[in-house]
Scaffold this active site. Structure first.
Site, short mmCIF file in Angstrom:
data_model
loop_
_atom_site.label_atom_id
_atom_site.label_comp_id
_atom_site.label_asym_id
_atom_site.label_seq_id
_atom_site.Cartn_x
_atom_site.Cartn_y
_atom_site.Cartn_z
N CYS A 1 0.82 -1.21 0.00
CA CYS A 1 0.00 0.00 0.00
C CYS A 1 0.86 1.27 0.00
CB CYS A 1 -0.93 0.01 1.21
SG CYS A 1 -1.92 -1.49 1.34
N LYS B 1 -22.79 18.34 18.07
CA LYS B 1 -23.61 17.49 17.18
C LYS B 1 -22.66 17.06 16.07
CE LYS B 1 -27.69 20.33 17.72
NZ LYS B 1 -28.33 21.47 17.10
N GLY C 1 -7.73 -13.39 1.44
CA GLY C 1 -7.25 -12.16 0.80
C GLY C 1 -7.84 -11.90 -0.58
#
Ligand code: FAD
Length: 554
Positions: free
Chosen positions: A42, A432, A278
């Site tokens: 990655c 919020k 995988g």
């Protein structure tokens, strides 16, 4: 017990180390075709871009370090060339020595990943792909050469990896053109959110050619389906990956309809004592129950751990073969993330859904540095089941998508998001939180508020009896509005109610909040009203997506 693992990166190495932690006496042999195990695939695009400066940073472990800590027998440059499931053996070629051997197993784990799809384009041999350390070495060298030559690059494919590669080549100083067959980048996003990503790419100098194919790759250029010729000192093909199943198929192991190995929740294949994990296996889409392919690292690692548990005699974890497909990508200054299904996929499945759009700030607006993000939540209008979510923005996006992914895994409904107690202080969020706000909106819809989508609006011609009311201020209206809209600011609605016949009407504001107030008010004044979800901002993003869908076409 002898366990052989084929493939020594994400799934394979997670399985190997977990097995050792559970079974000190097992003999564990890891066979890896490339020269490296446990490398950071990655991270490869960021090494090309120079963000990761040292090549060594990509190499997380070595056969020696894995032997020292885990007593694993790790053999790199060893390719498995055949599996005999009856004899319980694999044939292994030592790629250095050129020799062949036969290894027997009690349990076999396949974690062979997925290989890049190579499109059948004349000249494709010149295109680079990015999968392993050898690829990244080639791409880094080609990038240096391109910088010394015409400085041009073409990336074929605008998915997550294509976009990452485009960004990193541009960061190195190349003039990058991204060519994508679909009419938007990042297909997991719906077009109105993908438009923000496309604009970020354009802003940072990446040219886009959408709804376009590369038809030929020459020595220093590529030719597109539009006949346009683009300089290309380097060409990268990144149009997706295909499960690496050839060996499994030859061994008679069942391959599913999506082209991956079929496994159950214990990650067992159709062959006895053979497991697969995988990228090479099909996952179960928990929303539709259909087989799907989700080539992501989290799932490979999780399945690697789970398969070790099963072999060690532990109970299989329910849902091991499932995947929502939660993903995130950095695109220059933006983060784009998604989980579950998007509107395109739900429409293709004929599934009823409502999408709500919000544009909150990542943390309290009064604390310096707040930035706006764009969120979409998709849910079932009857049951409230969350079907998916997407987000794009400079900050805070991945956190919100992760919370929704967690809510989905925990089977919370869309309105349950209201009650999530999320960490808050002004530098980090809002009292919020954007997640809670999505819950409020979902509850409004689930309790009867009608919303309309930006792409449904065009179907209605605003008329005297079917008004399109812009409830923003006159200043906002003057700065730009939806064609045909009439401006009645929300604060004037009560006084100007005579201008509004019974309906049906559509109201909108900038992001949807004043539109909601207007909808509630007009509803109580006996007007039939629908609120444009996400307001003018979502509508504008949708229009931009339509403009961009022709981006770069002749
Ligand atoms: P892999 O990690 O690919 O490992 C398979 C290994 O098996 C390979 O090393 C291969 O050499 C070996 N092998 C195959 N056949 C044989 C054989 N016959 N004999 C011996 N060995 C064999 N995922 C994310 O979630 N987030 C990201 O940001 C992300 N970025 C990515 C960027 C790039 C450039 C790439 C290529 C992938 C990225 N991924 C990302 C995907 C992620 O890397 C994969 O999902 C994950 O590595 C899959 O793990 P795996 O064990 O199934 O396969």
């Amino acid at each position: 017990m002898r366990i052989i693992i084929v493939g020594g990166v994400a799934g394979g190495m997670s399985a190997a180390t977990r097995l050792r932690r559970l079974m000190e006496d097992a003999e564990i042999l890891v066979l890896e075709r490339s020269g490296y195990v446990s490398f950071a695939n990655c991270g490869l695009p960021y090494y090309v871009g120079g963000v990761i400066e040292k090549r060594a940073s990509l190499l997380l472990q070595t056969p020696e370090s894995l032997h020292a800590r885990f007593r694993l027998d790790v053999r790199v440059r060893h390719e498995v060339t055949a599996i005999d499931t009856a004899a319980k053996t694999v044939t292994v070629r030592d790629l250095e020595a050129g020799t062949q051997s036969c290894e027997s197993y009690d349990h076999l784990i396949l974690s062979m990943g997925a290989s890049p799809v190579i499109p059948p384009i004349p000249g494709i041999e010149r295109a680079l792909t990015l999968r392993d350390v050898g690829d990244v070495d080639r791409m880094a060298a080609a990038t240096d050469q391109a910088l010394a030559a015409g400085k041009s690059a073409v990336v074929i494919g605008g998915g997550f990896i294509g976009v990452e590669v485009a960004e990193n080549l541009a960061e190195r100083g190349l003039q990058v053109t991204l060519v994508e067959l679909a009419d938007q980048v990042l297909p997991p996003l719906d077009p109105e959110l993908a438009s923000f990503v496309a604009d970020e790419l354009l802003k940072n100098g990446v040219s886009l050619r959408l709804a376009t194919q590369v038809s030929q790759i020459g020595q220093t250029s590529v030719t597109l389906s539009s006949q346009e010729s683009i300089p290309a000192d380097i060409v990268v093909a990144s149009i997706g990956v295909r499960p690496e199943t050839r060996l499994a198929e030859q061994a008679g192991i069942t391959i599913g309809s999506r082209g991956g190995v079929v496994v159950d929740d214990s990650l067992r294949t159709s062959a006895p004592e053979v497991y697969a994990v995988g990228d090479m296996v099909e996952k179960l889409d928990p929303l539709s129950g259909a087989a799907t392919l989700v080539p992501l690292a989290n799932i490979a690692n999780r399945q690697g751990r789970r398969v070790a548990d099963v072999i060690a005699g532990r109970e299989p974890a329910p849902g091991t073969a499932q995947a929502y497909g939660t993903a995130v990508v950095k695109v220059f200054g933006l983060t784009a993330a998604s989980t579950g299904a998007n509107a395109k996929r739900l429409r293709a499945q004929d599934r009823r859904f409502v999408a709500i759009h919000t544009h909150p700030v990542d943390h309290a607006g009064y604390y310096p540095g707040a930035s706006q993000m764009h969120l979409t939540l998709l849910f079932d209008p009857d049951s409230g089941e969350i079907l998916g979510a997407q987000g794009v923005g400079p900050a805070g996006v991945e956190r919100r998508i992760d919370v929704i992914a967690t809510a989905m895994a925990g089977k919370l409904g869309a309105a349950d998001l209201i009650d999530l107690e999320l960490a808050y202080a002004p530098p980090y969020g809002s009292a919020k939180d954007p997640i809670n706000q999505l819950g409020y909106l979902a509850e409004n819809v689930l309790t009867g508020e009608q919303v309309i989508q930006w792409d449904e609006l065009g179907a209605r011609e605003p008329a005297e009896t079917n008004l399109l009311i812009d409830v923003r201020s006159p200043q906002e209206f003057a700065a730009g509005s939806i064609p045909g809209a009439r401006n009645i600011p929300v604060d004037e609605l009560r006084d100007r109610i005579d201008e509004i016949p019974p309906g049906p009407h559509t109201v909108f504001c900038q992001v949807g909040q004043r539109g909601h107030v207007a909808t509630r008010l007009l509803g109580q004044l006996n007007r039939q009203v629908t609120n444009l979800t996400g307001g003018y901002l979502t509508w504008k993003a949708g229009q931009r997506a339509r403009e961009l869908s022709h981006c770069g076409q002749a």
